[in-house]
Write an enzyme that holds these catalytic residues in place. Structure first.
Site, mmCIF file in Angstrom:
data_model
loop_
_atom_site.group_PDB
_atom_site.id
_atom_site.type_symbol
_atom_site.label_atom_id
_atom_site.label_comp_id
_atom_site.label_asym_id
_atom_site.label_seq_id
_atom_site.Cartn_x
_atom_site.Cartn_y
_atom_site.Cartn_z
ATOM 1 N N SER A 121 9.627 -1.856 -11.776
ATOM 2 C CA SER A 121 10.493 -2.841 -12.422
ATOM 3 C C SER A 121 9.762 -4.157 -12.565
ATOM 4 O O SER A 121 8.645 -4.198 -13.076
ATOM 5 C CB SER A 121 11.800 -3.004 -11.645
ATOM 6 O OG SER A 121 12.719 -3.769 -12.379
ATOM 7 N N HIS A 144 4.978 -7.110 -1.880
ATOM 8 C CA HIS A 144 4.519 -7.760 -0.657
ATOM 9 C C HIS A 144 4.781 -9.263 -0.709
ATOM 10 O O HIS A 144 5.076 -9.823 -1.768
ATOM 11 C CB HIS A 144 3.018 -7.507 -0.467
ATOM 12 C CG HIS A 144 2.674 -6.062 -0.250
ATOM 13 N ND1 HIS A 144 2.100 -5.606 0.924
ATOM 14 C CD2 HIS A 144 2.808 -4.964 -1.048
ATOM 15 C CE1 HIS A 144 1.914 -4.295 0.838
ATOM 16 N NE2 HIS A 144 2.325 -3.888 -0.351
ATOM 17 N N ASP A 160 1.446 -4.697 -7.754
ATOM 18 C CA ASP A 160 0.581 -4.197 -8.824
ATOM 19 C C ASP A 160 1.375 -4.236 -10.127
ATOM 20 O O ASP A 160 2.557 -3.881 -10.146
ATOM 21 C CB ASP A 160 0.160 -2.755 -8.545
ATOM 22 C CG ASP A 160 -0.868 -2.645 -7.442
ATOM 23 O OD1 ASP A 160 -1.115 -3.663 -6.769
ATOM 24 O OD2 ASP A 160 -1.417 -1.548 -7.250
#
Length: 386
Positions: free
Chosen positions: A355, A229, A159
């Protein structure tokens, strides 16, 4: 009368002698009647004034339509001299302190309000469930809230916000528009993929002349979901850890510091997918010194001792037949003689706060992104297609 005058003179002489003795003691002990200058407030005042001046100059340039100037080497060196690694380790310890039940809801609610966190997506919405800030930052999501795009060969690993994407040209990659970093410095030395003699570092990574090299940068803000992911089915052959600085990777800072991603601590996972070379790099930042890879328990980031300009490799080519099922972490990976196989959408690792993720990959030249610079994106959404 004479006796009274004598007593008064004696008292005056005594007081003068006392003052003289105090002055002598002050001189003898090296103490001054003036206060010693305190360096910390002086440094803070000077630094604050300088930051304010630079902010004013930057604002004036924006109003005049001038491009923002890059930070000078001296300014970057000054920034790197700040103890951001120590502060990040201290922040990590603070995140691990267990909060009393009565304090959890007010603290987390303030964070949710400040950064716009959507707790309706969290697997556990009860704020009292999270014992400390670290658990709250690394909260898991409900399985249904991040469906995987079926029409795209590549999905978002995290995200966040798209900072930049496109083809890699002249072995230079853009971290934001107009500010680049060296591909060779970012990834380090690589094995030759092509059978022909490469003319550049970019060509060294390509396995076929019919392919091209692409990149995408995803910035995770503090309020985002902090796990990342696998963007596709691929095999990780090498983990490369670069100890380094922990400067902010906020887009505002990325516009000022050239090769910011090469200076910061990062963990690069390098391997192959169906079209050739593929890499996913997790870049650390201030208060994000801890980067965790679920299938690599040996990795330790932001260690107290490190040497600038070095990197540490771990090869997965000879990992043997092993299988990791992250369970609560959601990570699913298997390791054999050819490396660690990651499934599309499987959880790979996590940041302690937020980050940047950088993808560099080889693909046919007709690969196209379906993105816009600056757009918000979520795990599982399509990045492009062939």
């Amino acid at each position: 009368m004479a006796a009274a005058l004598k007593r008064w003179c004696g008292g005056a002489i005594s007081r003068v002698s006392s003052v003289s003795c105090r002055q002598n003691r002050s001189l003898n002990t090296g103490r001054s009647l003036l206060r010693r200058p305190r360096p910390l407030p002086l440094v803070l005042a000077t630094g604050g004034g300088y930051v304010g001046y630079e902010y004013y100059r930057t604002r004036e340039r924006k109003q005049d339509g001038e491009p923002t100037a890059l930070a000078t080497p001296t300014q970057v060196a000054l920034y790197r001299s700040f103890p951001t690694r120590l502060l990040s380790r201290a922040w990590g310890r603070l995140n691990g302190v267990e909060l009393p039940n009565w304090l959890r809801k007010p603290i987390y609610s303030l964070y949710i309000w400040t950064f716009g966190v959507n707790m309706q997506e969290a697997a556990v919405e009860d704020l009292r469930h999270y014992r400390n800030l670290g658990e709250f930052f690394r909260r898991r999501l409900k399985p249904a809230v991040r469906p995987l795009c079926s029409s795209s060969c590549l999905i978002s690993p995290a995200d966040g916000r798209i900072l930049h994407f496109g083809r890699v040209k002249n072995s230079e990659v853009e971290q934001v528009k107009g500010v680049t970093y060296s591909l060779a410095n970012f990834l380090g030395p690589q094995k030759r993929q092509s059978s022909t003699s490469p003319s550049s570092f970019r060509d060294l990574l390509l396995s076929s002349p019919d392919n091209d090299l692409f990149h995408i940068v995803v910035y995770l803000a503090p309020g985002d979901y902090h796990c990342f992911h696998s963007p596709t089915d691929w095999k990780v052959e090498l983990r490369r850890h670069f100890p380094g600085s922990l400067m902010s990777v906020n887009p505002g800072v990325a516009r000022l510091v050239k090769e910011l991603f090469c200076l910061n601590e990062r963990v690069a996972l390098i391997g192959q997918w169906q079209h050739g070379f593929f890499s996913l790099t997790a870049v650390g930042a201030t208060n994000v010194g801890s980067i965790r890879i679920y299938f690599d328990q040996e990795l330790q980031t932001n260690a107290p001792r490190y040497t600038k300009g070095t990197f540490f490799d771990r090869s997965y080519d000879c990992a043997g037949d092993q299988f990791w099922n992250g369970g609560g972490d959601g990570g699913v990976a298997s390791a054999g003689a050819a490396g660690v196989a990651l499934q599309r959408g499987a959880a790979v690792g996590e940041f302690n706060l937020g980050s940047t993720i950088v993808l560099l990959f080889e693909a046919p030249k007709d690969f196209s992104f379906n993105l816009q610079p600056g757009q918000r994106i979520r795990v599982g959404e399509g990045l492009g297609r062939l």
